[in-house]
Scaffold this active site. Structure first.
Site, PDB file in Angstrom:
ATOM      1  N   PHE A   1     -23.151  17.456 -53.677  1.00  0.00           N
ATOM      2  CA  PHE A   1     -22.432  16.245 -53.275  1.00  0.00           C
ATOM      3  C   PHE A   1     -22.354  16.004 -51.775  1.00  0.00           C
ATOM      4  O   PHE A   1     -21.842  14.979 -51.342  1.00  0.00           O
ATOM      5  CB  PHE A   1     -21.040  16.181 -53.918  1.00  0.00           C
ATOM      6  CG  PHE A   1     -20.160  17.379 -53.667  1.00  0.00           C
ATOM      7  CD1 PHE A   1     -19.646  17.638 -52.409  1.00  0.00           C
ATOM      8  CD2 PHE A   1     -19.834  18.236 -54.709  1.00  0.00           C
ATOM      9  CE1 PHE A   1     -18.826  18.730 -52.191  1.00  0.00           C
ATOM     10  CE2 PHE A   1     -19.012  19.342 -54.500  1.00  0.00           C
ATOM     11  CZ  PHE A   1     -18.506  19.576 -53.229  1.00  0.00           C
TER      12      PHE A   1
ATOM     13  N   ARG B   1     -15.537  28.482 -51.271  1.00  0.00           N
ATOM     14  CA  ARG B   1     -14.537  27.641 -50.612  1.00  0.00           C
ATOM     15  C   ARG B   1     -13.783  28.402 -49.524  1.00  0.00           C
ATOM     16  O   ARG B   1     -13.379  27.863 -48.519  1.00  0.00           O
ATOM     17  CB  ARG B   1     -13.588  27.148 -51.715  1.00  0.00           C
ATOM     18  CG  ARG B   1     -12.218  26.822 -51.314  1.00  0.00           C
ATOM     19  CD  ARG B   1     -12.027  25.331 -51.426  1.00  0.00           C
ATOM     20  NE  ARG B   1     -10.703  25.002 -51.891  1.00  0.00           N
ATOM     21  CZ  ARG B   1      -9.611  25.075 -51.149  1.00  0.00           C
ATOM     22  NH1 ARG B   1      -9.698  25.528 -49.918  1.00  0.00           N
ATOM     23  NH2 ARG B   1      -8.444  24.720 -51.648  1.00  0.00           N
TER      24      ARG B   1
ATOM     25  N   ARG C   1      -8.209  18.417 -44.418  1.00  0.00           N
ATOM     26  CA  ARG C   1      -7.807  17.800 -45.672  1.00  0.00           C
ATOM     27  C   ARG C   1      -7.222  16.441 -45.309  1.00  0.00           C
ATOM     28  O   ARG C   1      -6.188  16.361 -44.661  1.00  0.00           O
ATOM     29  CB  ARG C   1      -6.743  18.649 -46.374  1.00  0.00           C
ATOM     30  CG  ARG C   1      -6.402  18.144 -47.778  1.00  0.00           C
ATOM     31  CD  ARG C   1      -5.212  18.860 -48.377  1.00  0.00           C
ATOM     32  NE  ARG C   1      -5.445  20.245 -48.737  1.00  0.00           N
ATOM     33  CZ  ARG C   1      -6.094  20.647 -49.840  1.00  0.00           C
ATOM     34  NH1 ARG C   1      -6.589  19.761 -50.674  1.00  0.00           N
ATOM     35  NH2 ARG C   1      -6.248  21.913 -50.086  1.00  0.00           N
TER      36      ARG C   1
ATOM     37  N   GLU D   1     -21.035  21.694 -56.435  1.00  0.00           N
ATOM     38  CA  GLU D   1     -20.220  22.454 -57.377  1.00  0.00           C
ATOM     39  C   GLU D   1     -21.175  23.123 -58.367  1.00  0.00           C
ATOM     40  O   GLU D   1     -22.031  22.444 -58.953  1.00  0.00           O
ATOM     41  CB  GLU D   1     -19.277  21.475 -58.092  1.00  0.00           C
ATOM     42  CG  GLU D   1     -18.100  22.100 -58.758  1.00  0.00           C
ATOM     43  CD  GLU D   1     -16.930  22.436 -57.814  1.00  0.00           C
ATOM     44  OE1 GLU D   1     -17.033  22.245 -56.578  1.00  0.00           O
ATOM     45  OE2 GLU D   1     -15.912  22.912 -58.318  1.00  0.00           O
TER      46      GLU D   1
ATOM     47  N   LYS E   1     -15.280  14.504 -60.574  1.00  0.00           N
ATOM     48  CA  LYS E   1     -14.761  15.743 -59.999  1.00  0.00           C
ATOM     49  C   LYS E   1     -15.078  16.865 -60.979  1.00  0.00           C
ATOM     50  O   LYS E   1     -14.521  16.948 -62.061  1.00  0.00           O
ATOM     51  CB  LYS E   1     -13.255  15.666 -59.757  1.00  0.00           C
ATOM     52  CG  LYS E   1     -12.739  16.893 -59.011  1.00  0.00           C
ATOM     53  CD  LYS E   1     -11.292  16.733 -58.598  1.00  0.00           C
ATOM     54  CE  LYS E   1     -10.834  17.785 -57.607  1.00  0.00           C
ATOM     55  NZ  LYS E   1     -11.079  19.155 -57.979  1.00  0.00           N
TER      56      LYS E   1
ATOM     57  N   LYS F   1      -8.770  12.825 -54.404  1.00  0.00           N
ATOM     58  CA  LYS F   1      -8.988  13.249 -55.794  1.00  0.00           C
ATOM     59  C   LYS F   1      -7.956  12.579 -56.695  1.00  0.00           C
ATOM     60  O   LYS F   1      -6.793  12.393 -56.309  1.00  0.00           O
ATOM     61  CB  LYS F   1      -8.903  14.766 -55.914  1.00  0.00           C
ATOM     62  CG  LYS F   1      -7.640  15.377 -55.372  1.00  0.00           C
ATOM     63  CD  LYS F   1      -7.664  16.902 -55.507  1.00  0.00           C
ATOM     64  CE  LYS F   1      -6.515  17.517 -54.736  1.00  0.00           C
ATOM     65  NZ  LYS F   1      -6.365  18.943 -54.900  1.00  0.00           N
TER      66      LYS F   1
HETATM   67  P1  ATP Z   1      -8.441  21.661 -56.593  1.00  0.00           P
HETATM   68  O1  ATP Z   1      -7.661  22.687 -57.337  1.00  0.00           O
HETATM   69  O2  ATP Z   1      -8.078  20.279 -56.919  1.00  0.00           O
HETATM   70  O3  ATP Z   1      -9.913  21.910 -56.617  1.00  0.00           O
HETATM   71  P2  ATP Z   1      -8.511  22.552 -53.941  1.00  0.00           P
HETATM   72  O4  ATP Z   1      -7.381  22.655 -52.971  1.00  0.00           O
HETATM   73  O5  ATP Z   1      -9.235  23.787 -54.343  1.00  0.00           O
HETATM   74  O6  ATP Z   1      -7.931  21.800 -55.167  1.00  0.00           O
HETATM   75  P3  ATP Z   1      -9.368  20.041 -53.154  1.00  0.00           P
HETATM   76  O7  ATP Z   1      -9.628  19.690 -51.761  1.00  0.00           O
HETATM   77  O8  ATP Z   1      -8.062  19.628 -53.642  1.00  0.00           O
HETATM   78  O9  ATP Z   1      -9.593  21.568 -53.366  1.00  0.00           O
HETATM   79  O10 ATP Z   1     -10.462  19.399 -54.120  1.00  0.00           O
HETATM   80  C1  ATP Z   1     -11.735  19.453 -53.697  1.00  0.00           C
HETATM   81  C2  ATP Z   1     -12.516  20.388 -54.564  1.00  0.00           C
HETATM   82  O11 ATP Z   1     -13.042  19.708 -55.698  1.00  0.00           O
HETATM   83  C3  ATP Z   1     -13.729  20.849 -53.811  1.00  0.00           C
HETATM   84  O12 ATP Z   1     -13.432  22.041 -53.151  1.00  0.00           O
HETATM   85  C4  ATP Z   1     -14.785  21.028 -54.863  1.00  0.00           C
HETATM   86  O13 ATP Z   1     -14.813  22.376 -55.253  1.00  0.00           O
HETATM   87  C5  ATP Z   1     -14.328  20.202 -56.027  1.00  0.00           C
HETATM   88  N1  ATP Z   1     -15.217  19.082 -56.349  1.00  0.00           N
HETATM   89  C6  ATP Z   1     -15.628  18.757 -57.590  1.00  0.00           C
HETATM   90  N2  ATP Z   1     -16.389  17.672 -57.614  1.00  0.00           N
HETATM   91  C7  ATP Z   1     -16.485  17.259 -56.343  1.00  0.00           C
HETATM   92  C8  ATP Z   1     -17.160  16.164 -55.723  1.00  0.00           C
HETATM   93  N3  ATP Z   1     -17.853  15.273 -56.425  1.00  0.00           N
HETATM   94  N4  ATP Z   1     -17.026  16.050 -54.387  1.00  0.00           N
HETATM   95  C9  ATP Z   1     -16.307  16.940 -53.676  1.00  0.00           C
HETATM   96  N5  ATP Z   1     -15.664  17.991 -54.202  1.00  0.00           N
HETATM   97  C10 ATP Z   1     -15.736  18.161 -55.525  1.00  0.00           C
END
Ligand code: ATP
Length: 482
Positions: free
Chosen positions: A335, A265, A410, A295, A245, A416
């Site tokens: 990704f 995003r 979601r 990313e 991540k 994660k």
């Molecule tokens: P967070 O603060 O954890 O990023 P969030 O609500 O912005 O939370 P989440 O859905 O929780 O988003 O986590 C997904 C985010 O993680 C994605 O929006 C992306 O930006 C990031 N990310 C990093 N590495 C990866 C990966 N390998 N695959 C998918 N998403 C990834």
């Protein structure tokens, strides 16, 4: 629909804060609208002239609004100013000064004129905008002008979010919320509620199925749920793919030949911020058209190592971008793949998307595939996780092997796992600033001492306050905030 009639609906919407009532009024409005009006109606109620990913800057401030009002009403500057002081809103001033009887313009006509005002540019823009706005106001009643003027000033504030629009559309045809899933699917794919509403109105709910992923139209992004541990991941997914991540900027990249557009995003266009990635996509992506996600991360060209988020974040600065590109270049860790050369990949499983994605990335500096480990062994996942953390990463992402790309959702297709979810808060949460506290002591001079923050409770459709936030801001920022 006559704009005067639309205004009656806006007045009813303005008078309520109850979600159910709002939905009922919106549904009635959509039922009443014809196919030409419905998209403008959707945009205007959300204070826009198009989908959110194409923001339009009206370039109309209060001074210009006052000037246009003077021209439209023949009143002097002092009188307008005095009234504004009294009412605090140029919309209300317009209502008082313009005639009461309803005029003939339709919603589509008013929308077209607003668009013309917004898109005027070049030499003499301010004068042209003022004239166009004054001319429009002259053709409106006081009640109509009240709302029209509030749109460019960003003061409509009806509180109508996407869910209310989607629910309203469903109620307008079905008399209940049963059509919401089809409406939402279409919206998640094209991110344009106006377009969805038009097709829904003109051709019915089944026609929404023809809204498909299209290069240039950002797709609402898939998001991840969280897990407590590696065991938790295996229990939920069984055999799955584990990726690092990365903590940078999520980018959804649309490539059409040499034209590359990048969306954040929140589906804001960020293309200009990422000139190095744009270049890399042109060079390394071996497809004519494609939509991919990844990313963007700052890295050290000498060692190839990624920098921490704080360094990547500096790319957000509006100035000195060119220098930043040289000093802290970015690399995209790709990704996911949503579309390539005429084929929609969102319906394919994760593994297929990932393989195809890997196959269209040529070796190079700027773009690389996100490596993964496929396993169902919690110990192996734990090891991968520990290595990731030791390497300075945020954690890992686990992905269900056969999961489709679910736009806007979601769920546990992506999970994660971050440093520690056990007991204390180590993840970010989305908070909404709902108020502020007057400053005391040192902060008295700012007139603000802390922000009152709430989180949204979906079940109750309410915002519950959770914390006061008073640290982390500089003196300048407090002043700005106030
Ligand atoms: P967070 O603060 O954890 O990023 P969030 O609500 O912005 O939370 P989440 O859905 O929780 O988003 O986590 C997904 C985010 O993680 C994605 O929006 C992306 O930006 C990031 N990310 C990093 N590495 C990866 C990966 N390998 N695959 C998918 N998403 C990834």
């Amino acid at each position: 629909m006559r704009f005067a009639k639309f205004v009656d609906y806006l007045a009813r919407l303005e008078a309520t804060t109850k979600r159910l009532e709002m939905t009922a009024i919106v549904a009635e409005l959509f039922k009443d609208a014809n196919e030409d009006d419905i998209a403008p109606i959707v945009y205007i109620t959300q204070e826009r002239l198009g989908p959110a990913y194409e923001p339009i800057d009206f370039g109309i401030g209060e001074a210009l609004a006052a000037e246009a009002l003077m021209k439209a009403t023949g009143k002097g500057k002092d009188e307008i100013k005095k009234l504004y002081k009294l009412r605090g809103d140029y919309g209300d001033v317009a209502k008082e000064l313009l005639p009461a009887e309803a005029k003939k313009l339709t919603v589509a006509q008013v929308f077209e004129r607003l668009m013309q005002i917004a898109t005027t540019s070049g030499e003499g823009t301010v004068a042209t905008k003022t004239d166009l706005l004054a001319d429009l106001l002259k053709k409106l009643s006081g009640a109509e002008a009240r709302y029209v003027l509030r749109i460019p000033l960003g003061r409509l504030r009806l509180g109508i979010g996407d869910p209310t629009v989607m629910e309203g559309l469903s109620w307008s045809k079905a008399g209940d919320k049963s059509l919401r899933p089809q409406i939402e699917r279409a919206y998640n794919v094209c991110s344009d509620l106006g377009q969805v509403a038009r097709i829904f109105k003109a051709e019915g709910v089944d026609a929404l199925a023809k809204i498909q992923v299209k290069v240039g139209n950002p797709v609402r992004m898939a998001l991840a749920e969280r897990a407590k541990s590696s065991e938790d991941i295996v229990t939920r997914l069984g055999k799955c793919a584990i990726e690092h991540k990365f903590d940078g900027f999520r980018c959804q990249i649309h490539k059409q030949g040499d034209t590359v557009r990048i969306f954040s995003r929140n589906l804001e266009e960020t293309t200009t911020m990422f000139t190095d990635i744009v270049e890399g996509i042109r060079k390394q992506i071996q497809a004519k058209t494609a939509i991919l996600e990844g990313e963007a991360l700052s890295y050290d060209p000498e060692t190839g190592e990624f920098h921490p988020f704080q360094v990547t974040m500096q790319r957000k600065r509006k100035y000195d971008l060119e220098n930043m590109t040289v000093k802290f270049p970015l690399r995209l860790v790709a990704f996911d793949l949503l579309y390539v050369d005429g084929k929609d990949f969102t319906g394919e499983g994760y593994s297929k998307r990932h393989d195809k994605l890997a196959s269209i990335i040529a070796p190079g500096e700027r773009v690389q595939i996100s490596q993964h480990l496929v396993t169902q062994d919690a110990k192996e996942i734990e090891k991968f996780f520990m290595e990731a953390i030791t390497g300075g990463l945020e954690g890992i992402m686990a992905k269900r092997l056969d999961s489709k790309y679910q736009a806007g959702a979601r769920n546990f297709n992506w999970i994660k796992l971050k440093r520690s979810y056990q007991g204390h808060l180590s993840d970010t949460i989305d908070g909404v600033v709902v108020g502020f506290l007057r400053g005391r002591g040192q902060r008295a001079k700012f007139g603000i001492g802390a922000l009152l923050v709430a989180v949204y409770d979906q079940k109750q459709d309410k915002f519950g306050t959770i914390a006061k936030i008073g640290t982390g801001f500089s003196d300048e920022e407090w002043v700005q905030m106030r």
